[in-house]
Design an enzyme around this catalytic site. Structure first.
Site, PDB file in Angstrom:
ATOM      1  N   ASN A 119      41.483  41.134  37.491  1.00  0.00           N
ATOM      2  CA  ASN A 119      40.984  41.006  38.866  1.00  0.00           C
ATOM      3  C   ASN A 119      42.108  41.194  39.905  1.00  0.00           C
ATOM      4  O   ASN A 119      42.939  40.301  40.092  1.00  0.00           O
ATOM      5  CB  ASN A 119      40.337  39.618  39.009  1.00  0.00           C
ATOM      6  CG  ASN A 119      39.701  39.406  40.367  1.00  0.00           C
ATOM      7  OD1 ASN A 119      40.120  40.012  41.354  1.00  0.00           O
ATOM      8  ND2 ASN A 119      38.698  38.553  40.418  1.00  0.00           N
ATOM      9  N   PRO A 120      42.127  42.331  40.597  1.00  0.00           N
ATOM     10  CA  PRO A 120      43.208  42.588  41.555  1.00  0.00           C
ATOM     11  C   PRO A 120      43.222  41.601  42.722  1.00  0.00           C
ATOM     12  O   PRO A 120      44.289  41.308  43.279  1.00  0.00           O
ATOM     13  CB  PRO A 120      42.922  44.007  42.073  1.00  0.00           C
ATOM     14  CG  PRO A 120      41.534  44.339  41.659  1.00  0.00           C
ATOM     15  CD  PRO A 120      41.156  43.430  40.515  1.00  0.00           C
ATOM     16  N   GLU A 161      37.186  35.742  26.376  1.00  0.00           N
ATOM     17  CA  GLU A 161      36.902  34.348  26.725  1.00  0.00           C
ATOM     18  C   GLU A 161      36.003  33.734  25.664  1.00  0.00           C
ATOM     19  O   GLU A 161      34.967  34.294  25.350  1.00  0.00           O
ATOM     20  CB  GLU A 161      36.198  34.270  28.090  1.00  0.00           C
ATOM     21  CG  GLU A 161      37.069  34.764  29.220  1.00  0.00           C
ATOM     22  CD  GLU A 161      36.474  34.486  30.591  1.00  0.00           C
ATOM     23  OE1 GLU A 161      35.534  33.677  30.699  1.00  0.00           O
ATOM     24  OE2 GLU A 161      36.970  35.094  31.561  1.00  0.00           O
ATOM     25  N   ASP A 184      41.441  30.619  34.963  1.00  0.00           N
ATOM     26  CA  ASP A 184      39.998  30.805  34.892  1.00  0.00           C
ATOM     27  C   ASP A 184      39.375  29.896  35.947  1.00  0.00           C
ATOM     28  O   ASP A 184      39.842  28.774  36.159  1.00  0.00           O
ATOM     29  CB  ASP A 184      39.463  30.466  33.503  1.00  0.00           C
ATOM     30  CG  ASP A 184      38.125  31.159  33.265  1.00  0.00           C
ATOM     31  OD1 ASP A 184      38.055  32.400  33.387  1.00  0.00           O
ATOM     32  OD2 ASP A 184      37.132  30.461  32.980  1.00  0.00           O
ATOM     33  N   PHE A 241      36.505  37.845  47.735  1.00  0.00           N
ATOM     34  CA  PHE A 241      35.720  38.442  46.653  1.00  0.00           C
ATOM     35  C   PHE A 241      34.742  37.397  46.109  1.00  0.00           C
ATOM     36  O   PHE A 241      34.768  36.232  46.513  1.00  0.00           O
ATOM     37  CB  PHE A 241      36.646  38.949  45.540  1.00  0.00           C
ATOM     38  CG  PHE A 241      37.385  37.866  44.800  1.00  0.00           C
ATOM     39  CD1 PHE A 241      38.506  37.282  45.367  1.00  0.00           C
ATOM     40  CD2 PHE A 241      36.955  37.418  43.558  1.00  0.00           C
ATOM     41  CE1 PHE A 241      39.192  36.270  44.705  1.00  0.00           C
ATOM     42  CE2 PHE A 241      37.640  36.407  42.875  1.00  0.00           C
ATOM     43  CZ  PHE A 241      38.758  35.838  43.458  1.00  0.00           C
ATOM     44  N   ARG A 272      42.292  27.972  43.864  1.00  0.00           N
ATOM     45  CA  ARG A 272      43.381  28.762  43.257  1.00  0.00           C
ATOM     46  C   ARG A 272      44.712  28.435  43.926  1.00  0.00           C
ATOM     47  O   ARG A 272      45.727  28.272  43.251  1.00  0.00           O
ATOM     48  CB  ARG A 272      43.068  30.267  43.375  1.00  0.00           C
ATOM     49  CG  ARG A 272      44.112  31.172  42.715  1.00  0.00           C
ATOM     50  CD  ARG A 272      43.610  32.587  42.544  1.00  0.00           C
ATOM     51  NE  ARG A 272      42.410  32.617  41.717  1.00  0.00           N
ATOM     52  CZ  ARG A 272      41.167  32.735  42.199  1.00  0.00           C
ATOM     53  NH1 ARG A 272      40.943  32.910  43.494  1.00  0.00           N
ATOM     54  NH2 ARG A 272      40.137  32.712  41.378  1.00  0.00           N
TER      55      ARG A 272
END
Ligand code: IMP
Length: 184
Positions: free
Chosen positions: A9-10, A36, A64, A138, A167
């Protein structure tokens, strides 16, 4: 110090790089989707990702994340990607009609170098907006409003999202743990 962040995931790379930079940790990106396991715990997923990502002589980071909706008893949680890909934001908004809109985003981040492993968790509470708003970020960003703000993550610039986000919190906590393991 350099770490290799393994993810497909960029958008996560942009966020993780920006936060680690505050701790003088440089991020290299290994663009790879890690398998996963079927598990209902983010911790288990991260442990499995670390086991696959580990490389001798290299510091690796994986993470994650999941969105836990009070009105759906914690669903989708570890299934957040599948639900996003199948029902999408509109599907989630429909499911939540008439239900409590409180929600928690959680990230588990893991670091491994040799035999040193560090795990850090970041959570942010908030609510699910009545409709999608904003174009930044996103995933679920257009419908998640963190506690303390009136705007969705998608209405914020990146650094503001980092201050609130699951995050941002997980990576800051991980950076501090990596820093203290350096001194051991
Ligand atoms: P993953 O398994 O950690 O990649 O994420 C599970 C799902 O949550 C995916 O659909 C992501 O797009 C979404 N997601 C993860 N982190 C975020 C975030 O910071 N904001 C919004 N959606 C996210």
């Amino acid at each position: 110090m350099d770490v290799t962040f393994v993810t497909s995931n960029p958008d996560k790379v942009v966020e993780v790089r920006r936060v680690f930079r505050e701790y003088d940790i440089q991020v290299r990106w290994s663009r790879r989707a890690l398998p996963e396991p079927q598990s209902d715990r983010l911790q288990d997923v991260v442990a499995a990702k670390l086991a696959t990502a580990a490389r001798p002589g290299r510091a690796v980071v994986v993470e994650d994340s999941g969105l836990f909706l009070d009105g759906l008893r914690g669903f989708p949680g570890v299934y957040s990607r599948y639900v996003y890909d199948t029902l999408g934001l509109e599907g989630i908004l429909e499911l939540l009609q008439g239900k409590p809109r409180r929600a928690t985003f959680r990230t588990v981040a893991g670091f491994r170098r040799g035999r040193t492993t560090r795990i850090a968790v970041g959570t942010v509470q908030g609510t699910i907006a009545p409709r999608r708003k904003g174009h930044n970020g996103f995933g679920y960003d257009p419908i998640f409003v963190p506690r303390g703000s009136t705007r969705t993550f998608a209405e914020m610039e990146g650094p503001e999202k980092d201050r609130y986000s699951h995050r941002g919190r997980a990576i800051r906590a991980l950076a501090r743990k990596i820093g203290s393991s350096e001194k051991e």
